[in-house]
Design a protein around this motif. Structure first.
Motif, PDB file in Angstrom:
ATOM      1  N   GLY A 207      29.395  -1.456  18.561  1.00 28.93           N
ATOM      2  CA  GLY A 207      30.634  -1.000  17.941  1.00 28.93           C
ATOM      3  C   GLY A 207      31.072  -1.857  16.779  1.00 28.93           C
ATOM      4  O   GLY A 207      31.916  -1.439  15.971  1.00 28.93           O
ATOM      5  N   ASP A 208      30.541  -3.076  16.670  1.00 33.63           N
ATOM      6  CA  ASP A 208      30.897  -3.949  15.548  1.00 33.63           C
ATOM      7  C   ASP A 208      30.389  -3.371  14.228  1.00 33.63           C
ATOM      8  O   ASP A 208      29.402  -2.624  14.191  1.00 33.63           O
ATOM      9  CB  ASP A 208      30.316  -5.352  15.743  1.00 33.63           C
ATOM     10  N   THR A 209      31.088  -3.709  13.163  1.00 29.00           N
ATOM     11  CA  THR A 209      30.773  -3.190  11.828  1.00 29.00           C
ATOM     12  C   THR A 209      29.913  -4.181  11.057  1.00 29.00           C
ATOM     13  O   THR A 209      30.102  -5.397  11.148  1.00 29.00           O
ATOM     14  CB  THR A 209      32.065  -2.919  11.041  1.00 29.00           C
ATOM     15  N   ILE A 210      28.977  -3.643  10.274  1.00 22.51           N
ATOM     16  CA  ILE A 210      28.081  -4.472   9.464  1.00 22.51           C
ATOM     17  C   ILE A 210      28.412  -4.290   7.992  1.00 22.51           C
ATOM     18  O   ILE A 210      28.377  -3.166   7.461  1.00 22.51           O
ATOM     19  CB  ILE A 210      26.608  -4.104   9.712  1.00 22.51           C
ATOM     20  N   LEU A 211      28.747  -5.397   7.338  1.00 22.06           N
ATOM     21  CA  LEU A 211      28.995  -5.407   5.899  1.00 22.06           C
ATOM     22  C   LEU A 211      27.757  -5.936   5.183  1.00 22.06           C
ATOM     23  O   LEU A 211      27.106  -6.881   5.654  1.00 22.06           O
ATOM     24  CB  LEU A 211      30.192  -6.294   5.557  1.00 22.06           C
ATOM     25  N   GLY A 212      27.458  -5.356   4.044  1.00 24.92           N
ATOM     26  CA  GLY A 212      26.374  -5.859   3.211  1.00 24.92           C
ATOM     27  C   GLY A 212      26.940  -6.373   1.907  1.00 24.92           C
ATOM     28  O   GLY A 212      27.671  -5.662   1.208  1.00 24.92           O
ATOM     29  N   VAL A 213      26.632  -7.629   1.579  1.00 26.98           N
ATOM     30  CA  VAL A 213      27.082  -8.221   0.323  1.00 26.98           C
ATOM     31  C   VAL A 213      25.919  -8.163  -0.665  1.00 26.98           C
ATOM     32  O   VAL A 213      24.803  -8.581  -0.347  1.00 26.98           O
ATOM     33  CB  VAL A 213      27.542  -9.682   0.533  1.00 26.98           C
ATOM     34  N   ALA A 214      26.179  -7.632  -1.831  1.00 25.71           N
ATOM     35  CA  ALA A 214      25.114  -7.343  -2.793  1.00 25.71           C
ATOM     36  C   ALA A 214      24.361  -8.593  -3.227  1.00 25.71           C
ATOM     37  O   ALA A 214      24.936  -9.670  -3.394  1.00 25.71           O
ATOM     38  CB  ALA A 214      25.697  -6.643  -4.016  1.00 25.71           C
ATOM     39  N   PHE A 329      11.633  -7.205   1.236  1.00 29.96           N
ATOM     40  CA  PHE A 329      12.664  -7.504   0.240  1.00 29.96           C
ATOM     41  C   PHE A 329      14.074  -7.342   0.805  1.00 29.96           C
ATOM     42  O   PHE A 329      14.280  -6.745   1.859  1.00 29.96           O
ATOM     43  CB  PHE A 329      12.500  -6.579  -0.969  1.00 29.96           C
ATOM     44  N   ASN A 330      15.050  -7.859   0.031  1.00 29.73           N
ATOM     45  CA  ASN A 330      16.447  -7.711   0.461  1.00 29.73           C
ATOM     46  C   ASN A 330      17.013  -6.340   0.085  1.00 29.73           C
ATOM     47  O   ASN A 330      18.073  -5.953   0.589  1.00 29.73           O
ATOM     48  CB  ASN A 330      17.318  -8.842  -0.108  1.00 29.73           C
ATOM     49  N   MET A 331      16.357  -5.615  -0.807  1.00 28.84           N
ATOM     50  CA  MET A 331      16.722  -4.246  -1.176  1.00 28.84           C
ATOM     51  C   MET A 331      18.145  -4.136  -1.714  1.00 28.84           C
ATOM     52  O   MET A 331      18.784  -3.087  -1.615  1.00 28.84           O
ATOM     53  CB  MET A 331      16.525  -3.294   0.008  1.00 28.84           C
ATOM     54  N   GLY A 332      18.655  -5.216  -2.284  1.00 28.47           N
ATOM     55  CA  GLY A 332      19.978  -5.182  -2.890  1.00 28.47           C
ATOM     56  C   GLY A 332      21.080  -5.764  -2.043  1.00 28.47           C
ATOM     57  O   GLY A 332      22.242  -5.809  -2.476  1.00 28.47           O
ATOM     58  N   ILE A 333      20.764  -6.225  -0.843  1.00 31.23           N
ATOM     59  CA  ILE A 333      21.750  -6.857   0.045  1.00 31.23           C
ATOM     60  C   ILE A 333      21.287  -8.283   0.347  1.00 31.23           C
ATOM     61  O   ILE A 333      20.259  -8.484   0.986  1.00 31.23           O
ATOM     62  CB  ILE A 333      21.915  -6.071   1.364  1.00 31.23           C
ATOM     63  N   GLY A 334      22.053  -9.265  -0.104  1.00 35.05           N
ATOM     64  CA  GLY A 334      21.646 -10.650   0.088  1.00 35.05           C
ATOM     65  C   GLY A 334      22.208 -11.305   1.336  1.00 35.05           C
ATOM     66  O   GLY A 334      21.636 -12.267   1.842  1.00 35.05           O
ATOM     67  N   MET A 335      23.332 -10.782   1.818  1.00 37.55           N
ATOM     68  CA  MET A 335      23.968 -11.359   3.001  1.00 37.55           C
ATOM     69  C   MET A 335      24.542 -10.234   3.850  1.00 37.55           C
ATOM     70  O   MET A 335      25.209  -9.327   3.329  1.00 37.55           O
ATOM     71  CB  MET A 335      25.084 -12.325   2.600  1.00 37.55           C
ATOM     72  N   VAL A 336      24.262 -10.272   5.144  1.00 35.28           N
ATOM     73  CA  VAL A 336      24.795  -9.293   6.090  1.00 35.28           C
ATOM     74  C   VAL A 336      25.829  -9.997   6.960  1.00 35.28           C
ATOM     75  O   VAL A 336      25.594 -11.112   7.456  1.00 35.28           O
ATOM     76  CB  VAL A 336      23.663  -8.698   6.958  1.00 35.28           C
ATOM     77  N   ILE A 337      26.980  -9.369   7.135  1.00 36.21           N
ATOM     78  CA  ILE A 337      28.077  -9.980   7.889  1.00 36.21           C
ATOM     79  C   ILE A 337      28.554  -8.998   8.958  1.00 36.21           C
ATOM     80  O   ILE A 337      28.798  -7.818   8.667  1.00 36.21           O
ATOM     81  CB  ILE A 337      29.244 -10.349   6.951  1.00 36.21           C
ATOM     82  N   SER A 359      29.543  -3.404   0.735  1.00 38.42           N
ATOM     83  CA  SER A 359      29.433  -2.057   1.285  1.00 38.42           C
ATOM     84  C   SER A 359      29.430  -2.132   2.805  1.00 38.42           C
ATOM     85  O   SER A 359      28.964  -3.118   3.385  1.00 38.42           O
ATOM     86  CB  SER A 359      28.130  -1.387   0.819  1.00 38.42           C
ATOM     87  N   LEU A 360      29.989  -1.100   3.439  1.00 37.44           N
ATOM     88  CA  LEU A 360      29.868  -0.969   4.893  1.00 37.44           C
ATOM     89  C   LEU A 360      28.543  -0.265   5.143  1.00 37.44           C
ATOM     90  O   LEU A 360      28.400   0.924   4.859  1.00 37.44           O
ATOM     91  CB  LEU A 360      31.033  -0.158   5.465  1.00 37.44           C
ATOM     92  N   ILE A 361      27.564  -0.997   5.638  1.00 35.77           N
ATOM     93  CA  ILE A 361      26.193  -0.479   5.659  1.00 35.77           C
ATOM     94  C   ILE A 361      25.699  -0.055   7.041  1.00 35.77           C
ATOM     95  O   ILE A 361      24.588   0.459   7.165  1.00 35.77           O
ATOM     96  CB  ILE A 361      25.211  -1.493   5.066  1.00 35.77           C
ATOM     97  N   GLY A 362      26.506  -0.252   8.080  1.00 36.22           N
ATOM     98  CA  GLY A 362      26.031   0.157   9.400  1.00 36.22           C
ATOM     99  C   GLY A 362      26.895  -0.366  10.523  1.00 36.22           C
ATOM    100  O   GLY A 362      27.999  -0.872  10.297  1.00 36.22           O
ATOM    101  N   GLU A 363      26.376  -0.255  11.734  1.00 40.88           N
ATOM    102  CA  GLU A 363      27.103  -0.734  12.901  1.00 40.88           C
ATOM    103  C   GLU A 363      26.123  -1.246  13.949  1.00 40.88           C
ATOM    104  O   GLU A 363      24.929  -0.932  13.935  1.00 40.88           O
ATOM    105  CB  GLU A 363      27.970   0.373  13.511  1.00 40.88           C
ATOM    106  N   VAL A 364      26.675  -2.018  14.859  1.00 38.47           N
ATOM    107  CA  VAL A 364      25.886  -2.538  15.978  1.00 38.47           C
ATOM    108  C   VAL A 364      25.881  -1.493  17.081  1.00 38.47           C
ATOM    109  O   VAL A 364      26.919  -0.878  17.375  1.00 38.47           O
ATOM    110  CB  VAL A 364      26.481  -3.867  16.497  1.00 38.47           C
ATOM    111  N   VAL A 365      24.717  -1.292  17.691  1.00 41.07           N
ATOM    112  CA  VAL A 365      24.581  -0.327  18.787  1.00 41.07           C
ATOM    113  C   VAL A 365      23.862  -0.997  19.951  1.00 41.07           C
ATOM    114  O   VAL A 365      23.254  -2.069  19.790  1.00 41.07           O
ATOM    115  CB  VAL A 365      23.796   0.928  18.340  1.00 41.07           C
ATOM    116  N   ALA A 366      23.946  -0.379  21.106  1.00 34.81           N
ATOM    117  CA  ALA A 366      23.208  -0.887  22.261  1.00 34.81           C
ATOM    118  C   ALA A 366      21.712  -0.699  22.011  1.00 34.81           C
ATOM    119  O   ALA A 366      21.281   0.345  21.520  1.00 34.81           O
ATOM    120  CB  ALA A 366      23.630  -0.155  23.526  1.00 34.81           C
TER     121      ALA A 366
END
Length: 376
Positions: A207-214, A329-337, A359-366
Motif C-alpha cells: 500500500g505504500d507509495t513509490i516516488l521516482g526522482v528524475a 539502466f536507471n531509465m530516467g529515475i535516479g532515486m526511488v523513495i 513522479s508517482l511511479i508505483g506502489e508496494v504490493v504483497a
C-alpha cells in the motif's frame, strides 16, 4: 694483482683510449649515471604544484568540523556530536567505471569528478545519512596538469553540491601501468545519521507509495554496453548531434550524475521516509529489492514518467527488450523513495521545491511471485 677504484682514481677522470681501462671507464659511466625519480616517469614536483594551485578551491569545501591544514599525512574531522542522540557513521566507496573512457575520448574531464562524488554520496543518502567528508584516489601513468586540474575541480564541485568536505586524497603516478592519457578514479565518503533516523526499509508494507526522482541521464552505469553499441557497432561520432538528443552525443553521455543530497535530506526532515534506492548498476530490477522486506514487491508503472530519449536510442540500436533495459539502466529515475500514501503529495512537493522532477511511479504490493519488481 691490484685493484682500481672506479670512483676515486684520477686516471679515470678523463676517458682513456682503448684497452681494459677504457672498458672499465665506460662501465663506470653506465653504473654511476644519475637516474632520478622524474627520469623514471614520476614527477612529484608537478603533482605538488597542481594540488597546491587547487588548494583554495579544495578549502572552499571545508565544513567547520574540519581540523588542521592541507598537506598532512592524514586528515582530521570532528563531527558536532551534540547534534545527535545516538550518532552512527556511514561509509561508502565507489568509482566511475568505464564512463572514464568517454572522458579520454572527448578530453572532457571535469564532469567525471562530479560523478565520483555522486556515486558515493547518493549511496549514503539511501540510509538517510548526511555526507561529512570525501577522499579521492587518482591514478595515472603520467600526470597531465590540465587533466588532473579538471578532474579535481569536478570533485570540488560535487562536494559543494553534496555539502561535504574534500579533506584528502591520493595522486598516484605509475609509469607503464596505464595507457597514455588514461587514469582511474575511486572515491571514499563518510557520513552520519542518528540511529533512530536511519532508513533501512524494514517498515515498508503493501500500500505504500513509490516516488521516482528524475535522473540527469545515464548517470554512471551501463557504459560498457553504451560504448559497444553506439561507438563500436553503430560507429556514431561523439560530435554528432541527433535530433532527439538536441546536443552532441558525447555531451549527452558525459552528463554528470545528479546529486540528491540537499533535496532528500530536506525531505527526510519533513516526513517519515520508509525506504530509498539509488538506481545504479542493476537498474530498477536489481536495486529496488535491496530495500524491500521479503514479503513485499513493487508494481512499477513504466508510463508514469518521461524516459529520456538517450535510453530509447540505446534500446533501438542494441535491439534490447524492456527487461534488459530496466536491468541495466536507471531509465530516467535516479532515486526511488517509498513513503506512506498519505505523505506522497507532500513528499513530491518538497522535492519539487528543491528543483527535482518527481513522479508517482508505483506502489508496494504483497509479494506473491518470484520477482519482487513487476513492470507494467
Amino acid at each position: 694483482m691490484f685493484a682500481i677504484s672506479l670512483t676515486k682514481s684520477p686516471l679515470l677522470s678523463m676517458p682513456p683510449e682503448g684497452g681494459k681501462i677504457g672498458e672499465l671507464w665506460k662501465l663506470e659511466q653506465r653504473m654511476t649515471e644519475k637516474i632520478t625519480y622524474k627520469d623514471a616517469g614520476v614527477d612529484i614536483e608537478l603533482a605538488d604544484r597542481v594540488i597546491g594551485s587547487l588548494s583554495e578551491r579544495i578549502k572552499s569545501t571545508f565544513r567547520p568540523e574540519v581540523i588542521g591544514k592541507m598537506g598532512g599525512f592524514a586528515a582530521m574531522f570532528r563531527p558536532e556530536w551534540s547534534r545527535y542522540q545516538d550518532p552512527v557513521l556511514v561509509s561508502a566507496t565507489d568509482g566511475v567505471g568505464t564512463k572514464l573512457k568517454l572522458a579520454f575520448l572527448t578530453g572532457i574531464h571535469d564532469s567525471v569528478g562530479i560523478d565520483l562524488v555522486a556515486m558515493n554520496v547518493n549511496d549514503l543518502l539511501v540510509i538517510g545519512a548526511e555526507p561529512l567528508f570525501f577522499l579521492d584516489y587518482f591514478a595515472t601513468g603520467a600526470l597531465r596538469e590540465e587533466t588532473i586540474t579538471a578532474v579535481v575541480s569536478g570533485i570540488v564541485e560535487g562536494c559543494k553540491q553534496a555539502g561535504c568536505s574534500l579533506i584528502g586524497g591520493e595522486t598516484a603516478e605509475m609509469p607503464d601501468f596505464y595507457a597514455p592519457g588514461e587514469y582511474d578514479l575511486a572515491g571514499f565518503c563518510v557520513g552520519i545519521v542518528d540511529r533512530a533516523r536511519a532508513i533501512d526499509g524494514t517498515g515498508i508494507q503493501a500500500g505504500d507509495t513509490i516516488l521516482g526522482v528524475a535522473s540527469s541521464g545515464l548517470h554512471s552505469n551501463g557504459y560498457s554496453l553504451v560504448r559497444r553499441v553506439l561507438l563500436e557497432h553503430k560507429k556514431y561520432s561523439l560530435d554528432s548531434v541527433f535530433p532527439d538528443l538536441g546536443k552532441p552525443l558525447g555531451e549527452v553521455l558525459l552528463t554528470p550524475t545528479r546529486i540528491y543530497v540537499k533535496s532528500v535530506l530536506k525531505l527526510c526532515s519533513e516526513i517519515p521516509v520508509k525506504g530509498m534506492a539509488h538506481i545504479t548498476g542493476g537498474g530498477f530490477i536489481g536495486n529496488i529489492p535491496r530495500v524491500l522486506p521479503e514479503s513485499c514487491a513493487v508494481r512499477i508503472r513504466r508510463r508514469s514518467w518521461e524516459i529520456p530519449p538517450v535510453f530509447r536510442m540505446i534500446q533501438r540500436d542494441a535491439s534490447l527488450d524492456d527487461e534488459d533495459m530496466y536491468l541495466t539502466f536507471n531509465m530516467g529515475i535516479g532515486m526511488v523513495i517509498v513513503v506512506n500514501p498519505g505523505d506522497a503529495d507532500k513528499a513530491a512537493d518538497s522535492l519539487k521545491s528543491m528543483g527535482e522532477r518527481v513522479s508517482l511511479i508505483g506502489e508496494v504490493v504483497a509479494r506473491t511471485g518470484e520477482s519482487p519488481v513487476i513492470l507494467e
